[in-house]
Write an enzyme that holds these catalytic residues in place. Structure first.
Site, PDB file in Angstrom:
ATOM      1  N   ALA A   1      39.042  53.978 -24.256  1.00  0.00           N
ATOM      2  CA  ALA A   1      38.482  55.262 -23.854  1.00  0.00           C
ATOM      3  C   ALA A   1      37.138  55.069 -23.171  1.00  0.00           C
ATOM      4  O   ALA A   1      36.444  54.076 -23.406  1.00  0.00           O
ATOM      5  CB  ALA A   1      38.318  56.162 -25.078  1.00  0.00           C
ATOM      6  N   ASP A   2      36.799  55.990 -22.322  1.00  0.00           N
ATOM      7  CA  ASP A   2      35.513  55.931 -21.648  1.00  0.00           C
ATOM      8  C   ASP A   2      35.044  57.349 -21.338  1.00  0.00           C
ATOM      9  O   ASP A   2      35.819  58.160 -20.827  1.00  0.00           O
ATOM     10  CB  ASP A   2      35.640  55.130 -20.350  1.00  0.00           C
ATOM     11  CG  ASP A   2      34.288  54.687 -19.860  1.00  0.00           C
ATOM     12  OD1 ASP A   2      33.628  53.919 -20.573  1.00  0.00           O
ATOM     13  OD2 ASP A   2      33.872  55.119 -18.764  1.00  0.00           O
ATOM     14  N   THR A   3      33.808  57.636 -21.674  1.00  0.00           N
ATOM     15  CA  THR A   3      33.304  59.006 -21.538  1.00  0.00           C
ATOM     16  C   THR A   3      32.109  59.072 -20.594  1.00  0.00           C
ATOM     17  O   THR A   3      31.227  58.224 -20.639  1.00  0.00           O
ATOM     18  CB  THR A   3      32.875  59.545 -22.923  1.00  0.00           C
ATOM     19  OG1 THR A   3      33.992  59.486 -23.802  1.00  0.00           O
ATOM     20  CG2 THR A   3      32.379  60.975 -22.835  1.00  0.00           C
TER      21      THR A   3
ATOM     22  N   ALA B   1      38.293  59.474 -20.328  1.00  0.00           N
ATOM     23  CA  ALA B   1      39.579  58.901 -19.929  1.00  0.00           C
ATOM     24  C   ALA B   1      40.104  58.090 -21.098  1.00  0.00           C
ATOM     25  O   ALA B   1      39.344  57.385 -21.756  1.00  0.00           O
ATOM     26  CB  ALA B   1      39.404  58.002 -18.712  1.00  0.00           C
TER      27      ALA B   1
END
Lengths: 185, 236
Positions: free
Chosen positions: A47-49, A84
Site C-alpha cells: 500500500a502507498d498513501t 493505492a
C-alpha cells in the site's frame, strides 16, 4: 516543502500511474524475497498513501518546517487522501490494484496548535504530516469516505478484492505476509 | 466453448468485419492482448486459443512471464505498452519484441546503449500524445520532429511505428479523428525520416472500446484487455 511526495515518483507519470507503479514494485520486491523461502502460497499486500490538495501532492515531511508548511496549507480546507493497494497472489502471480480516495476536511487551526502538534513528533512519518488515528484526530472536521483509508489501509477494499478474486486468506501468521508502508509516500 | 474462447472469437470477428469494411486485407491487424496483472495461466490459455501478441505494463511482472514463456518454448511476441523508467530499461531491452512507449530522448539514448551492450537491435515505437489526455506519457505532436532528429544515429534502435492512447470518450466514434491524425502523422514522418533505422510500418492504436474504428483508420496493432480477460484485473 516538497512539491512531490515520493522520492521514487517520476515526473513523467500521473499521480495514479506513480501510485500504481510504486505498489506494484513493492509487491513484486516482497514476492521475490518471500518466494525463495516459502513453499506455501501467500498473498502480498502493498500500500502507498499520499495526500492531495488541488494539484499539490504531499508526502512525508522532511523536517519541522516542512510539516508546518503542509499543515498550514491543509487547515480549513478539504484535501483528498489516496491510497493505492496491490494484492499479489504467489500461487498464480496474478495481481489486482485499486486506488481508494477519501475526502478529509480540516478545522481552522491556529499556528500555536500546529506548533504544538509538531512538537509532539507525530507528523514526521506520515504523508501530509498528520495522523488521523493519533493526536491529529482533533484537526478533522469531517471525513467523506473510508476512514481507514486515511489511516493508510482501506481494509474494506482489501476484503472486497480478496472476495472478488476468490482468494481465501486464513488469518494465521504463517499464511499472511504483509508488505506495506504506513502512510508513507 | 469456454468464456475466454467466446470472447476471443467475438473480437476476431469484430477485427475481420472492420478490415472488410475498410477494404484492408484480412489479417492486417495484430491483436495484442493486454495481460498486465493477469496470471501466466491466463496467458497460456489465450495462447492455446491462438493469441501470439501480449502487452505488459510492469517490468518485474512481465519479466517473470517472459521467462516462463521461454522455458515452455512459447512463440510469444511481447510488447511493453506502459511507461518505462530509464532505470529499468536494461530489463526491457532484448526481452520485449517491441517497446511501444518511447517518448523522450533520454529514454531512447539509454535503450540504445543497453541494446548495444546486449548486442541486439531493439524494436521501438514512438508514443504520441494526442489531445488532452489524462496521462503525461507520449511526445506532443509538435515535438516529434525534434525527437526523431535527435534519435538519428541511435543505431541499435529500430523505430517501427507510432503508438497512442487518445483520451477515451463515452462515444467510440469520437476517437476517429485522433486515429486519422496518427495515421497522417505516420505518413508525414515516413516522408521526412524513412531509413533503415526508421520504418514506421506500425500504428498501435485502439482499445476494447474503439478498436473497430482504429482498424478502419489504419491500425496495425490494437491493444485489447477488458474484452479478452474481462474486468477482473485492475479494479478502479
Amino acid at each position: 516543502m516538497t512539491p512531490n511526495s515520493s522520492e521514487s515518483f517520476s515526473e513523467n507519470l500521473t499521480l495514479e500511474e506513480n501510485l500504481t507503479r510504486v505498489v506494484m514494485d513493492k509487491a513484486w520486491a516482497a514476492f521475490s524475497k518471500l518466494s525463495s523461502r516459502n513453499n506455501d502460497g501467500f498473498i502480498v499486500l502493498s500500500a502507498d498513501t499520499v495526500v492531495c490538495l488541488g494539484k499539490l501532492v504531499l508526502g512525508k515531511p522532511r523536517n519541522a518546517r516542512d510539516a508546518k508548511a503542509m499543515l498550514g496549507r491543509l487547515r480549513n480546507k478539504t484535501h483528498c487522501v489516496k491510497t493505492a493497494i496491490c494484492l499479489l497472489n504467489s500461487s498464480t502471480e496474478e495481481s489486482v490494484i485499486h486506488i481508494e480516495s477519501t475526502l478529509v476536511k480540516f478545522h481552522r487551526l491556529t499556528d500555536a496548535e500546529i506548533q504544538k502538534y509538531i512538537d509532539s513528533g507525530e507528523p514526521f512519518d506520515k504523508a501530509g504530516s498528520y495522523g488521523i488515528q493519533g493526536l491529529g484526530a482533533s484537526f478533522i472536521k469531517s471525513v467523506d469516505g473510508d476512514f481507514l483509508n486515511v489511516v493508510g489501509l482501506p481494509l474494506r477494499q482489501v476484503q472486497r478484492l480478496l472476495e472478488k478474486k476468490g482468494w481465501n486468506v486464513r488469518t494465521s501468521r504463517s499464511n499472511r505476509r504483509h508488505s506495506r508502508s504506513h502512510r508513507s509516500s | 466453448m469456454s468464456e475466454l474462447q467466446d470472447r476471443i472469437a467475438g473480437i476476431v470477428d469484430r477485427i475481420a468485419q472492420a478490415e472488410k469494411k475498410s477494404g484492408r486485407p484480412q489479417g492486417a491487424t495484430k491483436l495484442i492482448a493486454v495481460s498486465k496483472t493477469k496470471s501466466f495461466e491466463h496467458i497460456q490459455e489465450a495462447y492455446d486459443l491462438g493469441l501470439r501478441h501480449f502487452g505488459e505494463n510492469y517490468i518485474q511482472e512481465a519479466t517473470r512471464k517472459i521467462e516462463r514463456a521461454k522455458l515452455q518454448n512459447l512463440d510469444v511476441h511481447w510488447h511493453l505498452i506502459g511507461p518505462l523508467q530509464t532505470n529499468k530499461s536494461k530489463y526491457a531491452v532484448g526481452r520485449f519484441d517491441t517497446i511501444q512507449s518511447v517518448d523522450r530522448i533520454d529514454l531512447a539514448k539509454i535503450l540504445n546503449k543497453r541494446a548495444a551492450e546486449a548486442q541486439v537491435i531493439q524494436k521501438i515505437m514512438i508514443q504520441v500524445k494526442l489531445g488532452d489526455e489524462p496521462t503525461k506519457s507520449g511526445v506532443p505532436v509538435g515535438a516529434l520532429d525534434v525527437l526523431l532528429g535527435q534519435m538519428q544515429g541511435l543505431e541499435r534502435l529500430q523505430v517501427v511505428g507510432l503508438m497512442s492512447l487518445p483520451p477515451l470518450d463515452a462515444e467510440p466514434e469520437a476517437s476517429r479523428h485522433y486515429f486519422v491524425q496518427l495515421r497522417k502523422l505516420k505518413e508525414e514522418l515516413l516522408k521526412k525520416f524513412e531509413s533503415q533505422q526508421m520504418k514506421f510500418e506500425e500504428l498501435s492504436m485502439g482499445t476494447t472500446f474503439d478498436f473497430d474504428i482504429a482498424i478502419e483508420e489504419g491500425a496495425t496493432m490494437i491493444r485489447v484487455g477488458t474484452a479478452i480477460f474481462g474486468r477482473r484485473g485492475e479494479a478502479r
